[in-house]
Design an enzyme around this catalytic site. Structure first.
Site, PDB file in Angstrom:
ATOM      1  N   ASN A 112     -10.073   0.115  -0.085  1.00 21.07           N
ATOM      2  CA  ASN A 112      -8.610   0.178  -0.090  1.00 21.07           C
ATOM      3  C   ASN A 112      -8.099  -0.358  -1.426  1.00 21.07           C
ATOM      4  O   ASN A 112      -8.146  -1.550  -1.684  1.00 21.07           O
ATOM      5  CB  ASN A 112      -8.061  -0.650   1.071  1.00 21.07           C
ATOM      6  CG  ASN A 112      -6.544  -0.596   1.177  1.00 21.07           C
ATOM      7  OD1 ASN A 112      -5.858  -0.110   0.277  1.00 21.07           O
ATOM      8  ND2 ASN A 112      -6.008  -1.108   2.268  1.00 21.07           N
ATOM      9  N   HIS A 155      -3.257   7.489   2.136  1.00 26.66           N
ATOM     10  CA  HIS A 155      -3.646   6.156   1.694  1.00 26.66           C
ATOM     11  C   HIS A 155      -5.023   5.854   2.267  1.00 26.66           C
ATOM     12  O   HIS A 155      -5.291   6.118   3.447  1.00 26.66           O
ATOM     13  CB  HIS A 155      -2.627   5.124   2.177  1.00 26.66           C
ATOM     14  CG  HIS A 155      -3.090   3.716   2.007  1.00 26.66           C
ATOM     15  ND1 HIS A 155      -3.615   3.246   0.827  1.00 26.66           N
ATOM     16  CD2 HIS A 155      -3.132   2.670   2.878  1.00 26.66           C
ATOM     17  CE1 HIS A 155      -3.945   1.975   0.970  1.00 26.66           C
ATOM     18  NE2 HIS A 155      -3.674   1.601   2.205  1.00 26.66           N
ATOM     19  N   CYS A 203       0.803  -1.225   0.000  1.00 26.97           N
ATOM     20  CA  CYS A 203       0.000   0.000   0.000  1.00 26.97           C
ATOM     21  C   CYS A 203       0.839   1.280   0.000  1.00 26.97           C
ATOM     22  O   CYS A 203       0.332   2.349  -0.315  1.00 26.97           O
ATOM     23  CB  CYS A 203      -0.948   0.009   1.198  1.00 26.97           C
ATOM     24  SG  CYS A 203      -2.155  -1.337   1.172  1.00 26.97           S
TER      25      CYS A 203
END
Length: 324
Positions: free
Chosen positions: A281, A251, A118
């Site tokens: 996500n 993020h 990520c």
């Protein structure tokens, strides 16, 4: 002594798969024992986009890249390098980046992938900036693209409700003025914590599942501490405080983490770009997708100071400051 090479962000682009899957769809169509309320309360997620068979990491990355080039009014033939952050490549090799080159009709330059889960986009942004400051490239596409839906165990509600697919891209060019462009990037990792967020299988160590595994509480605990440190580092290096930040583009993993970081910086909610409610996500794609949305709808404007931060499996984490 010559002036240092400065790097500016000139283009943004994004792509989201056609299929939208709501929280209710997960329970109804996928048979997952969950509910819209359960997911929203814990994560802030209401829906996600899921790639169809004809939508791949490379195809999505190429479309996001085309949009970024169009936004900057730059032809693909002028691009010197393509960097793709992804944990879900189409193949072990060739890299997604060189497949993007082919899709864009590029016959020169170079490309490679970066794997930092990520945090991948921040890592790729830092790498591209360093390449440009060393004189090896003048125009670089930096892309985050993921199809995490193909790594999920759809019987594990603790993970499968969290992720979505998509791609985001930015174009970087040399030539920023003093105090503009990429001001600094800050990267960190700690392999000792690799067992709290990982995929259990790879070409070198085959597994029957190859699914994402996560200890959610441990990841949350590390995220709060490590992201705070990375943000403090970026501000300190540049002689800034949280009040100097116009926009935080974090993020998009969990709304509670995002809200916690905004409170730390004393940023009001309307100065934080949030897409986790609609995108879930999307790993390395989440920051450039969110930035693309905020630039195109007019929120983030030229001259704004933007803070980016991310944490991912590894653990990897980092931050970046950009003057748009």
């Amino acid at each position: 002594m010559s002036d240092p090479i400065r790097v500016r962000l000139t283009g943004v682009g994004g792509y989201l798969p056609r299929e939208v899957v709501t929280n209710d769809d997960l329970a109804r169509k996928f048979g997952i024992e969950t509910s819209d309320e359960w997911i929203k309360t814990r994560t802030g997620i209401g829906q996600r986009h899921i790639a169809s068979d004809d939508e791949t990491t490379s195809s999505m990355a190429a479309e996001a890249a085309r949009q970024a080039l169009e936004y900057a009014d730059v032809d693909a033939s002028q691009v010197d390098a393509v960097l793709v952050a992804t944990a879900t490549p189409d193949q072990v090799f060739p890299a997604v980046a060189v497949q993007v080159q082919a899709r864009l009709g590029m016959t020169a330059g170079f490309g490679f992938d970066i794997s930092a889960a990520c945090s991948g986009f921040v890592y790729a942004l830092a790498t591209a900036t360093a390449l440009m400051q060393s004189g090896q490239a003048k125009k670089v596409l930096v892309i985050g693209s993921e199809v995490f839906s193909r790594l999920l165990d759809w019987t594990d509600r603790s993970t499968c409700v969290l992720f979505g697919d998509g791609a985001g891209a930015v174009l970087l060019e040399t030539g920023a003025g003093e105090g503009e462009g990429v001001l600094s990037t800050h990267l960190h990792s700690d392999g000792r914590t690799g067992d709290i967020l990982y995929v259990d299988g790879a070409a070198g160590c085959p597994s029957t599942s190859q699914h994402l595994r996560m200890q959610g509480r441990e990841v949350f605990r590390h995220a709060v501490v490590k992201l705070s440190q990375a943000v403090d580092e970026a501000l300190e290096v540049n002689g800034l405080t949280g009040q100097d930040i116009q926009w935080m583009v974090p993020h998009q993993a969990n709304l509670r983490i995002i809200d916690g970081m905004a409170k730390k910086l004393a940023l009001p909610a309307d100065r934080v770009v949030v897409t986790v409610d609609r995108h879930a996500n999307t790993s390395a794609a989440s920051i450039p997708l969110a930035l693309n949305e905020a630039v195109r709808d007019g929120r983030v404007r030229k001259g704004d100071l933007v803070l980016m931060e991310a944490l991912g499996g590894g653990l990897t984490w980092g931050s970046a400051l950009i003057r748009m």
